[in-house]
Design a protein around this motif. Structure first.
Motif, short mmCIF file in Angstrom:
data_model
loop_
_atom_site.label_atom_id
_atom_site.label_comp_id
_atom_site.label_asym_id
_atom_site.label_seq_id
_atom_site.Cartn_x
_atom_site.Cartn_y
_atom_site.Cartn_z
N ASP A 1 5.84 -41.96 3.98
CA ASP A 1 5.21 -41.07 4.31
C ASP A 1 6.46 -40.04 5.19
OD1 ASP A 1 5.10 -42.67 6.21
OD2 ASP A 1 4.01 -42.02 7.28
N LYS A 2 7.35 -40.90 5.34
CA LYS A 2 8.46 -40.21 5.36
C LYS A 2 9.74 -39.93 5.05
CE LYS A 2 7.69 -41.21 9.41
NZ LYS A 2 7.20 -40.01 11.21
N LEU A 3 9.56 -39.60 3.35
CA LEU A 3 9.88 -39.59 2.49
C LEU A 3 9.76 -38.20 1.77
CD1 LEU A 3 13.13 -39.85 0.51
CD2 LEU A 3 11.90 -41.81 -0.27
N VAL A 4 10.30 -36.80 1.27
CA VAL A 4 10.60 -36.53 1.06
C VAL A 4 10.94 -36.24 -0.70
CG1 VAL A 4 9.80 -33.82 -0.35
CG2 VAL A 4 9.23 -34.65 2.17
N GLU A 5 10.98 -36.44 -1.94
CA GLU A 5 12.19 -36.99 -2.68
C GLU A 5 12.21 -35.22 -3.49
OE1 GLU A 5 12.73 -41.30 -4.57
OE2 GLU A 5 10.39 -40.23 -4.44
N ALA A 6 12.89 -33.95 -2.85
CA ALA A 6 12.77 -32.36 -3.64
C ALA A 6 13.00 -33.02 -4.87
CB ALA A 6 13.56 -32.32 -2.16
N HIS A 7 13.90 -33.56 -5.61
CA HIS A 7 14.06 -32.89 -6.76
C HIS A 7 13.56 -33.90 -7.70
CE1 HIS A 7 17.90 -30.82 -5.09
NE2 HIS A 7 16.59 -30.20 -5.04
N GLY A 8 12.43 -34.64 -7.26
CA GLY A 8 11.62 -36.62 -7.97
C GLY A 8 12.54 -37.39 -8.01
N SER A 9 11.69 -38.45 -9.07
CA SER A 9 12.25 -39.28 -9.17
C SER A 9 11.88 -39.92 -10.37
CB SER A 9 11.91 -40.31 -8.15
OG SER A 9 10.30 -41.38 -8.22
N PHE A 10 12.32 -41.45 -11.09
CA PHE A 10 12.81 -42.24 -12.02
C PHE A 10 11.34 -42.85 -11.84
CE2 PHE A 10 16.56 -41.28 -12.73
CZ PHE A 10 16.84 -40.59 -13.72
N ALA A 11 10.96 -43.19 -10.16
CA ALA A 11 9.35 -43.41 -10.50
C ALA A 11 8.48 -43.37 -11.00
CB ALA A 11 8.97 -43.80 -8.75
N THR A 12 8.03 -42.00 -11.29
CA THR A 12 6.97 -41.89 -12.65
C THR A 12 7.60 -41.38 -13.78
OG1 THR A 12 6.37 -40.47 -11.05
CG2 THR A 12 5.52 -41.95 -11.08
N ALA A 13 6.36 -40.92 -14.63
CA ALA A 13 7.27 -39.73 -15.99
C ALA A 13 5.99 -39.25 -16.61
CB ALA A 13 7.52 -41.05 -17.30
N SER A 14 5.88 -38.79 -17.30
CA SER A 14 5.24 -37.54 -17.84
C SER A 14 5.23 -36.89 -19.12
CB SER A 14 4.31 -36.28 -16.76
OG SER A 14 5.59 -35.73 -16.50
N CYS A 15 4.36 -36.24 -20.35
CA CYS A 15 5.00 -34.99 -21.02
C CYS A 15 5.64 -33.60 -20.81
CB CYS A 15 4.16 -34.96 -21.54
SG CYS A 15 3.85 -33.78 -22.80
N PHE B 1 -0.92 -36.97 -25.85
CA PHE B 1 -1.50 -35.88 -26.42
C PHE B 1 -1.42 -34.81 -27.74
CE2 PHE B 1 -3.58 -31.89 -25.28
CZ PHE B 1 -4.76 -32.31 -25.23
N CYS B 2 0.49 -34.25 -26.74
CA CYS B 2 1.09 -33.27 -27.95
C CYS B 2 1.84 -33.78 -28.53
CB CYS B 2 1.41 -32.17 -26.75
SG CYS B 2 2.48 -32.64 -25.84
N ALA B 3 2.73 -34.89 -28.44
CA ALA B 3 3.65 -35.28 -29.60
C ALA B 3 4.59 -34.76 -28.77
CB ALA B 3 3.63 -34.38 -30.90
N ALA B 4 4.84 -34.37 -28.32
CA ALA B 4 6.46 -33.53 -27.13
C ALA B 4 7.09 -35.00 -26.52
CB ALA B 4 5.98 -32.79 -26.67
N ALA B 5 8.37 -34.47 -25.87
CA ALA B 5 9.08 -35.53 -25.80
C ALA B 5 8.83 -35.84 -23.90
CB ALA B 5 10.77 -35.08 -25.56
N VAL B 6 8.59 -36.97 -23.43
CA VAL B 6 8.18 -37.66 -21.99
C VAL B 6 9.22 -37.45 -21.65
CG1 VAL B 6 7.49 -39.97 -20.87
CG2 VAL B 6 6.23 -38.37 -23.09
N LYS B 7 9.80 -36.97 -19.97
CA LYS B 7 11.03 -37.67 -19.25
C LYS B 7 10.25 -37.87 -18.07
CE LYS B 7 11.56 -33.02 -17.11
NZ LYS B 7 11.34 -33.35 -16.30
N PRO B 8 11.22 -38.96 -17.87
CA PRO B 8 11.48 -39.22 -16.09
C PRO B 8 10.08 -38.55 -15.15
CG PRO B 8 12.22 -40.80 -16.98
CD PRO B 8 12.49 -39.64 -17.55
N ASP B 9 10.21 -37.91 -13.99
CA ASP B 9 9.57 -36.79 -13.03
C ASP B 9 10.75 -36.13 -12.32
OD1 ASP B 9 6.63 -36.59 -14.02
OD2 ASP B 9 6.37 -37.87 -12.88
N VAL B 10 12.06 -36.21 -12.58
CA VAL B 10 12.93 -35.86 -12.18
C VAL B 10 13.01 -34.63 -12.35
CG1 VAL B 10 15.35 -35.62 -12.23
CG2 VAL B 10 14.57 -37.75 -12.62
N VAL B 11 13.11 -33.34 -11.37
CA VAL B 11 13.24 -31.93 -11.73
C VAL B 11 14.62 -31.55 -11.98
CG1 VAL B 11 12.73 -30.10 -10.03
CG2 VAL B 11 11.18 -32.01 -9.81
#
Length: 279
Positions: free
Chosen positions: A111-125, A151-161
């Motif tokens: 709650d004290k941290l804003v990772e403004a450009h995302g992180s590797f902790a999660t991933a999504s299409c 779902f759509c067969a596109a590449a998945v990537k870590p949720d890095v912005v």
């Protein structure tokens, strides 16, 4: 700070706070990440983080991601100094451009941290945003495979912005935090990537802004400096250590480092021994 006048400190950081952990920054000539991308066959350095380029060819980013994934580096004195601000009840929030996860690893609360450009902790299409198990994404990438969306067969990537993508919703806490700040501490950033770079201009004019950095950047390149702007240049870890010593916090920071490192080492040993115990 010694007089208790700074109780809502906002910290803004970039890649420079992690170089002491062995992670290269982006823009240093010769040693920065952007200066060493020839092997990835990209048209220009920033394209490796461009979402349109990734859509056409995800392999260069995945090759790079193998070396960027958290786990190979430890937090350094600078990360623990920020955590010390929190421990002393002075940290309103820290906003980081970094995707290395070292802020979390050193114990700065979510709650004290804003990772403004995302992180590797999660991933999504990257196209339909369907969530994907982050451990499975990492396993595929580490094995030179492209994880694909069920779902759509596109590449998945870590949720890095990437360039061309929306910032995470948490980033917009800045509209509440920066007007509340009574000190802005800026460390290890080139202040070249928007809209992150402009955050430093959103504190009240009466609020002190302290830049600890290798070079003057952004509004701190102007002469004369704005009233209440302060700049200290040099090796960042040395600057932060001097700052902590001035505040009388050096022993607190070092003790926190020792305790957290011991805890992380213990956790690592337990994880290594688990397979043997199960067998």
């Amino acid at each position: 700070m010694k007089l208790g006048r700074c109780k809502n400190i906002v910290v803004v950081t970039g890649a420079g706070i992690s170089t002491a952990s062995g992670i290269p920054d982006f823009r240093t000539p010769g040693t920065g990440l952007y200066a060493n991308l020839e092997k990835y066959n990209v048209p220009y350095p920033e394209s490796i983080f461009n979402i349109d380029f990734f859509t056409n060819d995800p392999l260069p980013f995945f090759s790079l991601a193998k070396s960027l994934y958290p786990g190979n580096h430890r937090p350094n004195y600078i990360h623990y100094f920020i955590r010390t601000l929190h421990q002393k009840g002075l940290l309103l929030r820290t906003y980081t451009q970094n995707i290395d996860g070292l802020e979390k690893l050193c114990g700065i609360p979510e709650d004290k941290l804003v990772e403004a450009h995302g992180s590797f902790a999660t991933a999504s299409c990257h196209l339909c945003y369907t969530p994907y198990p982050s451990d499975e994404a990492k396993e595929a990438i580490m094995n030179d495979q492209v994880p694909t969306c069920s779902f759509c067969a596109a590449a998945v990537k870590p949720d890095v912005v990437f360039f061309g993508e929306d910032l995470p919703q948490k980033y917009f806490l800045n509209s509440e935090d920066f007007p509340k700040a009574d000190l802005l501490l800026i460390m290890g950033t080139s202040l070249q990537i928007e809209p992150f770079a402009s955050l430093v201009n959103t504190v009240r004019p009466s609020v002190p802004r302290l830049l600890l950095n290798r070079d003057p950047v952004g509004p701190f390149t102007k002469v004369p400096l704005r009233k209440k702007d302060y700049v200290e240049l040099g090796d960042l870890e040395d600057l932060v250590r001097r700052f902590a010593q001035m505040l009388g916090w050096n022993e607190d920071v070092e003790e926190m480092m020792r305790a957290q490192e011991a805890a992380m080492s213990s956790t690592s040993l337990c994880q290594q021994s688990e397979p043997q115990t199960r067998s």
